[in-house]
Structure formats: C-alpha cells, structure tokens
Design a protein around this motif. Structure first.
Motif, PDB file in Angstrom:
ATOM      1  N   TYR A 195       0.851  -1.188   0.000  1.00  0.00           N
ATOM      2  CA  TYR A 195       0.000   0.000   0.000  1.00  0.00           C
ATOM      3  C   TYR A 195       0.889   1.242   0.000  1.00  0.00           C
ATOM      4  CZ  TYR A 195       0.816  -0.390   5.066  1.00  0.00           C
ATOM      5  OH  TYR A 195       1.396  -0.527   6.302  1.00  0.00           O
ATOM      6  N   ALA A 226      -6.666  -1.220   2.555  1.00  0.00           N
ATOM      7  CA  ALA A 226      -7.846  -0.362   2.696  1.00  0.00           C
ATOM      8  C   ALA A 226      -7.483   1.097   2.920  1.00  0.00           C
ATOM      9  CB  ALA A 226      -8.722  -0.864   3.847  1.00  0.00           C
ATOM     10  N   CYS A 227      -6.313   1.365   3.551  1.00  0.00           N
ATOM     11  CA  CYS A 227      -5.950   2.758   3.815  1.00  0.00           C
ATOM     12  C   CYS A 227      -5.839   3.560   2.526  1.00  0.00           C
ATOM     13  CB  CYS A 227      -4.659   2.830   4.611  1.00  0.00           C
ATOM     14  SG  CYS A 227      -3.234   2.012   3.852  1.00  0.00           S
ATOM     15  N   ASP A 228      -5.451   2.916   1.423  1.00  0.00           N
ATOM     16  CA  ASP A 228      -5.294   3.639   0.157  1.00  0.00           C
ATOM     17  C   ASP A 228      -6.627   4.027  -0.468  1.00  0.00           C
ATOM     18  OD1 ASP A 228      -2.560   3.670   0.239  1.00  0.00           O
ATOM     19  OD2 ASP A 228      -2.284   1.983  -1.126  1.00  0.00           O
ATOM     20  N   LEU A 229      -7.712   3.427  -0.009  1.00  0.00           N
ATOM     21  CA  LEU A 229      -9.017   3.748  -0.585  1.00  0.00           C
ATOM     22  C   LEU A 229      -9.505   5.121  -0.147  1.00  0.00           C
ATOM     23  CD1 LEU A 229     -10.941   0.357  -0.407  1.00  0.00           C
ATOM     24  CD2 LEU A 229      -9.364   1.205  -2.141  1.00  0.00           C
ATOM     25  N   ARG A 245     -13.807   1.945  -7.977  1.00  0.00           N
ATOM     26  CA  ARG A 245     -13.975   0.671  -7.281  1.00  0.00           C
ATOM     27  C   ARG A 245     -13.955  -0.498  -8.258  1.00  0.00           C
ATOM     28  NH1 ARG A 245     -18.754  -0.988  -2.888  1.00  0.00           N
ATOM     29  NH2 ARG A 245     -17.916  -3.095  -2.475  1.00  0.00           N
ATOM     30  N   THR A 254     -13.611  -4.327   2.473  1.00  0.00           N
ATOM     31  CA  THR A 254     -12.478  -3.424   2.265  1.00  0.00           C
ATOM     32  C   THR A 254     -12.963  -2.015   1.968  1.00  0.00           C
ATOM     33  OG1 THR A 254     -11.203  -5.287   1.408  1.00  0.00           O
ATOM     34  CG2 THR A 254     -10.334  -3.094   0.976  1.00  0.00           C
ATOM     35  N   TRP A 255     -14.043  -1.907   1.221  1.00  0.00           N
ATOM     36  CA  TRP A 255     -14.624  -0.596   0.922  1.00  0.00           C
ATOM     37  C   TRP A 255     -15.066   0.098   2.205  1.00  0.00           C
ATOM     38  CZ3 TRP A 255     -14.134   2.177  -3.256  1.00  0.00           C
ATOM     39  CH2 TRP A 255     -14.990   3.249  -3.516  1.00  0.00           C
ATOM     40  N   GLY A 258     -12.068   1.252   4.022  1.00  0.00           N
ATOM     41  CA  GLY A 258     -11.506   2.403   3.330  1.00  0.00           C
ATOM     42  C   GLY A 258     -12.249   3.682   3.646  1.00  0.00           C
ATOM     43  N   TRP A 261     -11.153   4.870   6.928  1.00  0.00           N
ATOM     44  CA  TRP A 261      -9.877   5.584   6.854  1.00  0.00           C
ATOM     45  C   TRP A 261     -10.079   7.020   6.384  1.00  0.00           C
ATOM     46  CZ3 TRP A 261      -5.641   4.637   9.201  1.00  0.00           C
ATOM     47  CH2 TRP A 261      -5.266   3.326   9.499  1.00  0.00           C
TER      48      TRP A 261
END
Length: 307
Positions: A195, A226-229, A245, A254-255, A258, A261
């Motif tokens: 990530y 997930a942090c990158d979302l 997406r 994961t969404w 995200g 985050w």
C-alpha cells in the motif's frame, strides 16, 4: 508523533542549510540554484534544485526514516507502476546540526491534483484504480517497512473524540455509523499486499487535467490496502467512486474499512490543521462530507452543522 525531542536543536530548514548540506555531501550539485517551495506539505520542506531536481527535508521526528525508505524501494517500484513516481538521486545524512536523513530526487512536473480539476473525471478514477491494482500486484519482499503500522482500531478513541468535539448531533450520528461500520467490517484475510499509505489528493500530480504522477511514499508498507481507498473520498465524487472501485476490484468489507480511513484521517487533519490552514480546512471538510454522504443525505438540510 512529535518533534519535541529535536525542537531545540534542529536549525532553520532554509536555503542556507540546504546549500550547506549539498556542498558538504553532494558537491557536484552545490553550485545549482536552490528555491524553497511555498507549500511543501506537513511532513517535509521541499526545495527546487536547479531545473530538474528536488530536495526534501523532514520537518520532524514523525517524518524521519521516509528518505531511507524511498531511496531503498522506489527504484524497484518505478518500472512496475503505470504512473510516474519520484526517482531518488541521492540520500543525504544528518549534518550541520540537522538530525535527519534527507533526499534528492528527480523533479516531477505537474500540479497538485484537486477534486474538481480533472479533464476526464472517470478516466482519472480508472487511472487511480489501475495504479493501486498494479501496486498491490508488485511482489512483496522483506518486511514491507510497516506491516502492522496501519490499524483502524488504534484510531478509535481519537476518532470518536473528534466526532464529539466537532459535530452537531445529526452529523455525529452519521459519522458514528460510518465509523462503526468500518470497525465491524471483516479484516483483510488475503495475503498482505503493498500500500502507498498516504494516497490522497495532495500526493497526486496532474498534467493537462490528467493524473501524471504519485508522490510521497513515506507511508509505504505491506498489509491491508484499505488505507489507500481514502482517495475515493478525498479526490473522487459519488459519480466516479464506482468507476474507481470497479477498476480496482474492491469487496464490501475493504470498501467499508476504506471509508473509515477517509473519515478518520479527515477528522485528524481537520482537528490539527484547519484552524491555521484554510486550504487544509477546505480539503478536509470535503473529505469528511464525502465519507458520510450516504448517511448525511437524510439530514441534508442541516449540512454544515458539524463544522
């Protein structure tokens, strides 16, 4: 983190310091012009060196170590990614009273991305999804420099405190639902992947309205992506998030993480910087609004109550 441990010993990070460090450690560049950039970000002070290089110096302890990480990994990543990333040219060491490693990189032309500045918003969403997909497909080696660094639950107290401190009842309820859903979502159970760690508008460059480069890999690591979302809510819109997406192929859990985050980092930045930086205030207001947009729709008439 805090830079309190060095605040009395770090010299002013200005042109004179950079010239001195270059003269001592990279004399081949010592005669080039050095120009400080007005907006270097919260982690680094950035200078233009000559016409085609940049010098980045960490502002404090919290950004220490990023130069070494980028110098070690970015040359390996560059040929495997579909967008330009910084090319390290030199790794500076502490000197002249300055206590951190610092870096010289190839200059990347472009403007810092803005949420409304894309010539083709759907194309930008596909580019961003494609970049992250390529990043996640890069084989993992070593410890990834941050396997366990990013944890939503570790931000629970701070996020809930920020929600209570900064919001009216309706918005607080919307934020709490988003946050609870993020924490309740199943965790990442696939193999750890790479990530970026700080993938948002401020670390994207554009040329002619199209994404041209990704910068600032100080948060690079291996684990749950997930942090990158967060980019879906910092940079994209309700109309383009589904395009992003689909390009990346993100499952519901994961969404949800995200989006958590995006909310947590937006509240953190708003709490620490918005009072003194109007640009950060505008960006983080948008980020938070986008993150809670679905829950907030029912209280649309009260928009603005959380601020």
């Amino acid at each position: 983190m805090s830079n309190a441990g060095h605040q009395d010993t770090v010299p002013e990070i200005g042109v004179d310091l950079v010239r001195g460090l270059l003269a001592a450690q990279f004399p081949r560049w010592g005669g080039l012009t050095v120009t400080r950039l007005a907006d270097g970000g919260s982690d680094h002070v950035i200078f233009l060196l000559g016409d085609d290089m940049s010098v980045r110096l960490p502002r404090g302890d919290w950004a220490a170590g990023q130069a070494e990480k980028e110098h070690a990994w970015l040359p390996w990543f560059a040929p495997q990614l579909p967008l330009a990333i910084p090319v390290p040219l030199g790794l500076g060491v502490p000197g002249l009273g300055y206590p951190y490693h610092w870096s010289v990189t190839r200059w990347l032309d472009g403007s810092v991305a803005t949420a409304d500045g894309f010539a083709d918003p759907e194309g930008a969403a596909r580019q961003l999804g494609g970049f992250l997909k390529a990043l996640q497909q890069v084989p993992t080696v070593g410890d990834g420099h941050g396997l366990s660094r990013w944890s939503l639950i570790a931000r629970d107290d701070a996020t809930r405190t920020a929600i209570k401190a900064r919001t009216g009842a309706a918005a607080a309820d919307a934020m709490t639902r988003v946050w609870d859903a993020a924490l309740a979502a199943p965790g990442w159970d696939a193999a750890p992947v790479w990530y970026h760690g700080d993938f948002h508008t401020g670390n994207l460059l554009t040329a002619d309205g199209h994404v041209s480069a990704v910068i600032d890999f100080g948060g690079l690591g291996v684990g749950d992506p997930a942090c990158d979302l967060m980019v879906a809510w910092t940079t994209l819109s309700a109309a383009t998030r589904p395009v992003f997406r689909a390009a990346l192929g993100v499952d519901d859990a994961t969404w949800a993480r995200g989006r958590g985050w995006a909310l947590a980092t937006g509240l953190n930045a708003y709490t620490h910087y918005a009072a003194t930086d109007p640009r950060v205030a505008a960006q983080t207001r948008r980020q938070i609004d986008e993150a809670i947009s679905d829950e907030w729709a029912e209280a649309e008439a009260e928009t603005g109550a959380w601020r």
